[in-house]
Enzyme design. Sequence first.
Site, PDB file in Angstrom:
ATOM      1  N   ASP A   1       0.994  -0.990  -0.124  1.00  0.00           N
ATOM      2  CA  ASP A   1      -0.054   0.014  -0.121  1.00  0.00           C
ATOM      3  C   ASP A   1       1.000   1.262  -0.074  1.00  0.00           C
ATOM      4  OD1 ASP A   1      -2.204   1.877   0.434  1.00  0.00           O
ATOM      5  OD2 ASP A   1      -3.282   0.641   1.973  1.00  0.00           O
ATOM      6  N   HIS A   2       0.135   2.311  -0.433  1.00  0.00           N
ATOM      7  CA  HIS A   2       1.269   3.490  -0.283  1.00  0.00           C
ATOM      8  C   HIS A   2       1.187   4.334   0.911  1.00  0.00           C
ATOM      9  CE1 HIS A   2      -0.445   3.879  -4.881  1.00  0.00           C
ATOM     10  NE2 HIS A   2       0.870   3.513  -4.641  1.00  0.00           N
TER      11      HIS A   2
ATOM     12  N   TYR B   1      -5.075   3.882   1.429  1.00  0.00           N
ATOM     13  CA  TYR B   1      -6.197   2.545   1.467  1.00  0.00           C
ATOM     14  C   TYR B   1      -6.315   2.283   0.161  1.00  0.00           C
ATOM     15  CZ  TYR B   1      -7.730   5.810   5.418  1.00  0.00           C
ATOM     16  OH  TYR B   1      -7.490   6.383   6.420  1.00  0.00           O
ATOM     17  N   HIS B   2      -4.736   1.915  -0.507  1.00  0.00           N
ATOM     18  CA  HIS B   2      -4.854   1.254  -1.927  1.00  0.00           C
ATOM     19  C   HIS B   2      -4.118  -0.146  -1.647  1.00  0.00           C
ATOM     20  CE1 HIS B   2      -4.310   5.949  -3.226  1.00  0.00           C
ATOM     21  NE2 HIS B   2      -5.457   5.311  -2.895  1.00  0.00           N
ATOM     22  N   PRO B   3      -4.844  -1.036  -1.042  1.00  0.00           N
ATOM     23  CA  PRO B   3      -3.869  -2.508  -0.855  1.00  0.00           C
ATOM     24  C   PRO B   3      -4.130  -3.336  -2.131  1.00  0.00           C
ATOM     25  CG  PRO B   3      -6.131  -2.702   0.181  1.00  0.00           C
ATOM     26  CD  PRO B   3      -5.845  -1.131  -0.159  1.00  0.00           C
TER      27      PRO B   3
END
Length: 509
Positions: free
Chosen positions: A288-289, A443-445
């Site tokens: 994730d970022h 919130y970019h898994p």
Amino acid sequence: MNQYDEIVVGAGSAGAVIAARLSRESDRTVLLLEAGPDYAAIDQLPEDLRDPWISLVAHDWGYSATATPGHQFPYPRGKVTGGSSAVNNAAATRGLPQDFARWVELGNPRWSFAEVLPYYRKLEHDADCGGDFHGHSGPVWIERPRRLQPVSRAFIDAACAIGCAEVADLNHPAAIGAGPVPHNIRGGIRLSTALAYLTPARPRRNLTVRARCLINRVLIENGRAVGVEADTGAGAERFMGARITLCAGAVGTPPILMRSGIGPRAVLERLSIPLVRDAPGVGANLIDHPVIMVVARGKSGVEHDPAVFWEVTLRGNAGGSARPHEMMFPLLSAYGDRILRDYFGAPGYPVIALCPALQQPRSRGTVTIASADPRQPPVIDLNLFSHPDDIRLVSEGMHIARSLLLRPELSAYVDRIAAPEDAIFSAPQNMAAFLRANCYTGYHPVATCKMGPDSDPNAVVDQYGRVRGVSRLRIADASIMPNIVSAPTNLTCIMIGERAADWMLREDD
Ligand SMILES: Cc1cc2nc3c(=O)[nH]c(=O)nc-3n(C[C@H](O)[C@H](O)[C@H](O)COP(=O)(O)OP(=O)(O)OC[C@H]3O[C@@H](n4cnc5c(N)ncnc54)[C@H](O)[C@@H]3O)c2cc1C
């Protein structure tokens, strides 16, 4: 009828696309199963699904994630038709050519930039930008702000003053610099895939959308997927399908596979789940970022629309990296009471926040299960900053963000830096401790069931999304990315849905 040609699990960014595209063939029966509720018409949409700046509660799975040892934070995932595309901030940004070059290096030649560009074009109706790189007849409306707020304009000027380029189109493949964020928002409403793709598909008699169905597991007979078992509220129900496609997202798909007997042997043995296939990559490789804010107290009395929160970003380099797309710096400008309350706890003054976001982190985490019960939440361990490069790059990003906020171009808007305090910036060990205790993510898994060649023991699917070792079972969602893209991930998940649907329409496996 409980027998379908296609069963798609999860009506999110990718799943809604696949169900809509497959059901265009009227003799193909398609069942789309979703754990959350469904709102079939736009005028039924609750306010939190319309407004991209309402912090979600009502349509969230309610998970939390461990960022670093001892530091947990809420980890939202959309639970509704449209999935996370229905609850996100609607930034509509593509991955870069270098991201897809890496996917090819990892053994996935069908995912070069040249291969994926037609699908990024197919999905969009870009209202502002033309040329070879854009589409104008796709379901997802994309637009940029017509006229920037003065603070946003001043931020672009500040970025240009330190040598960055001004870019009009952040979705151009060569776009490195500062410019307006493309958003999939029209008339103030976030265009989820439920609106963009499912709405026009709903009248088709061969498409069935079943909401409030929690999928427990895939039914597998003799190495072949034949259906799914769901909790529909009235007990366990079985749906049988000739082909099953999992689109439950990077957090939702690994638990379904594990409960179906496909996953790391040790996890399945511990939970007494009969092993179908030992697949160590299921739930591994979570990326994730990492994101963190430098928060400034804004000056009052300046012109700013209170409904605007995020309209510009800088895609640029943190010092020391050879990769120009290493960092993003979204600028958040909060002047409206509701946004200030929801995001900053009503501080009593406007907030201008610059958020260094590392785009190509080296750290890897895990998603796993602690119970075979589908109602129990997964265990999400992001393991942020386990790779030393990540903390170095985000620390550098914090210094860049602070110096940008303090530039003369922004002096009419920024009063002073409110957080973190000066002592955090004065010593590297203070900054490292601050980041470990406070960092969260975009919130970019992604990448928890990554694609890859036979030679990669952690590849869960091949590059077409077919699950290794089980026939008639596919995955198409954020989990199959072999590495994260250098941008928020929604558009790439929609692109994955488009790409997978195209293959599925042409191939029968
Ligand atoms: C708060 C937030 C803000 C974000 N902001 C942005 C942004 O501005 N721009 C951007 O590009 N990206 C953003 N993202 C990320 C982006 O939305 C996701 O990367 C993308 O939506 C993921 O797509 P997906 O298809 O993999 O999964 P999802 O869209 O999450 O879809 C998965 C679906 O499967 C369902 N599901 C899961 N498990 C089960 C089960 N067991 N049974 C039945 N159904 C199940 C879920 O309810 C959901 O509907 C944001 C995400 C969040 C949460």
